[in-house]
Design a protein around this motif. Structure first.
Motif, mmCIF file in Angstrom:
data_model
loop_
_atom_site.group_PDB
_atom_site.id
_atom_site.type_symbol
_atom_site.label_atom_id
_atom_site.label_comp_id
_atom_site.label_asym_id
_atom_site.label_seq_id
_atom_site.Cartn_x
_atom_site.Cartn_y
_atom_site.Cartn_z
ATOM 1 N N ALA A 120 0.836 -1.202 0.000
ATOM 2 C CA ALA A 120 0.000 0.000 0.000
ATOM 3 C C ALA A 120 0.873 1.255 0.000
ATOM 4 C CB ALA A 120 -0.935 -0.004 1.199
ATOM 5 N N LYS A 121 0.669 2.081 -0.983
ATOM 6 C CA LYS A 121 1.459 3.313 -1.116
ATOM 7 C C LYS A 121 0.742 4.487 -0.455
ATOM 8 C CE LYS A 121 3.751 2.062 -5.453
ATOM 9 N NZ LYS A 121 4.651 1.187 -4.820
ATOM 10 N N LYS A 122 1.505 5.493 -0.119
ATOM 11 C CA LYS A 122 0.968 6.697 0.512
ATOM 12 C C LYS A 122 -0.187 7.240 -0.325
ATOM 13 C CE LYS A 122 2.361 11.031 2.552
ATOM 14 N NZ LYS A 122 3.471 11.873 2.965
ATOM 15 N N GLY A 123 -1.286 7.564 0.343
ATOM 16 C CA GLY A 123 -2.445 8.119 -0.334
ATOM 17 C C GLY A 123 -3.489 7.090 -0.734
ATOM 18 N N SER A 124 -3.149 5.812 -0.620
ATOM 19 C CA SER A 124 -4.127 4.782 -0.955
ATOM 20 C C SER A 124 -4.992 4.480 0.272
ATOM 21 C CB SER A 124 -3.439 3.525 -1.484
ATOM 22 O OG SER A 124 -2.565 2.994 -0.518
ATOM 23 N N SER A 125 -5.948 3.583 0.107
ATOM 24 C CA SER A 125 -6.848 3.213 1.195
ATOM 25 C C SER A 125 -6.914 1.703 1.325
ATOM 26 C CB SER A 125 -8.259 3.747 0.924
ATOM 27 O OG SER A 125 -8.260 5.149 0.819
ATOM 28 N N ILE A 126 -7.193 1.254 2.545
ATOM 29 C CA ILE A 126 -7.373 -0.171 2.823
ATOM 30 C C ILE A 126 -8.744 -0.343 3.448
ATOM 31 C CG2 ILE A 126 -6.579 -2.144 4.179
ATOM 32 C CD1 ILE A 126 -3.756 -0.882 4.097
ATOM 33 N N LEU A 127 -9.521 -1.272 2.900
ATOM 34 C CA LEU A 127 -10.841 -1.596 3.442
ATOM 35 C C LEU A 127 -10.822 -3.035 3.933
ATOM 36 C CD1 LEU A 127 -13.856 -1.054 3.961
ATOM 37 C CD2 LEU A 127 -14.276 -1.717 1.575
#
Length: 100
Positions: free
Chosen positions: A23-30
């Motif tokens: 996961a890169k900066k600015g992404s989201s995890i659900l």
């Protein structure tokens, strides 16, 4: 922006760990289904999520949290969303990466 979804318990599979590594900066995890167990306070996984939340947004599907009796037991910084919020997240991101 990428939306990562994790539906497996981190106590059974390494999907959450792999997701956090990619996961890169600015992404989201659900976190969905059994993936919500990764956000339970007091676990190693929760510590990693807390660290990751400095760079990515962390969400959990509220009905899955409710079904598993985890209300009030999630690490700070996890935003609960309903099914409509899930759809909103999918449409707000350029792509979705499911970690199985």
């Amino acid at each position: 922006m990428l939306l990562h979804t994790v539906n497996k318990s981190p106590f059974e599979r390494n999907a959450l760990e792999t997701c956090l590594q990619h996961a890169k900066k600015g992404s989201s995890i659900l976190l969905i289904e059994d993936g919500v167990y990764g956000a339970v306070k007091g676990t190693l996984h929760a510590q990693r999520l807390a660290e990751a939340s400095k760079n990515v947004k962390i969400y959990a599907l509220a009905p899955d949290v409710d079904t598993r009796g985890l209300n009030g037991r999630l690490v700070d910084g996890v935003t609960l969303v309903d099914y409509g919020g899930f759809v909103d997240l999918v449409t707000e991101h350029n792509a979705v990466q499911a970690w199985l």
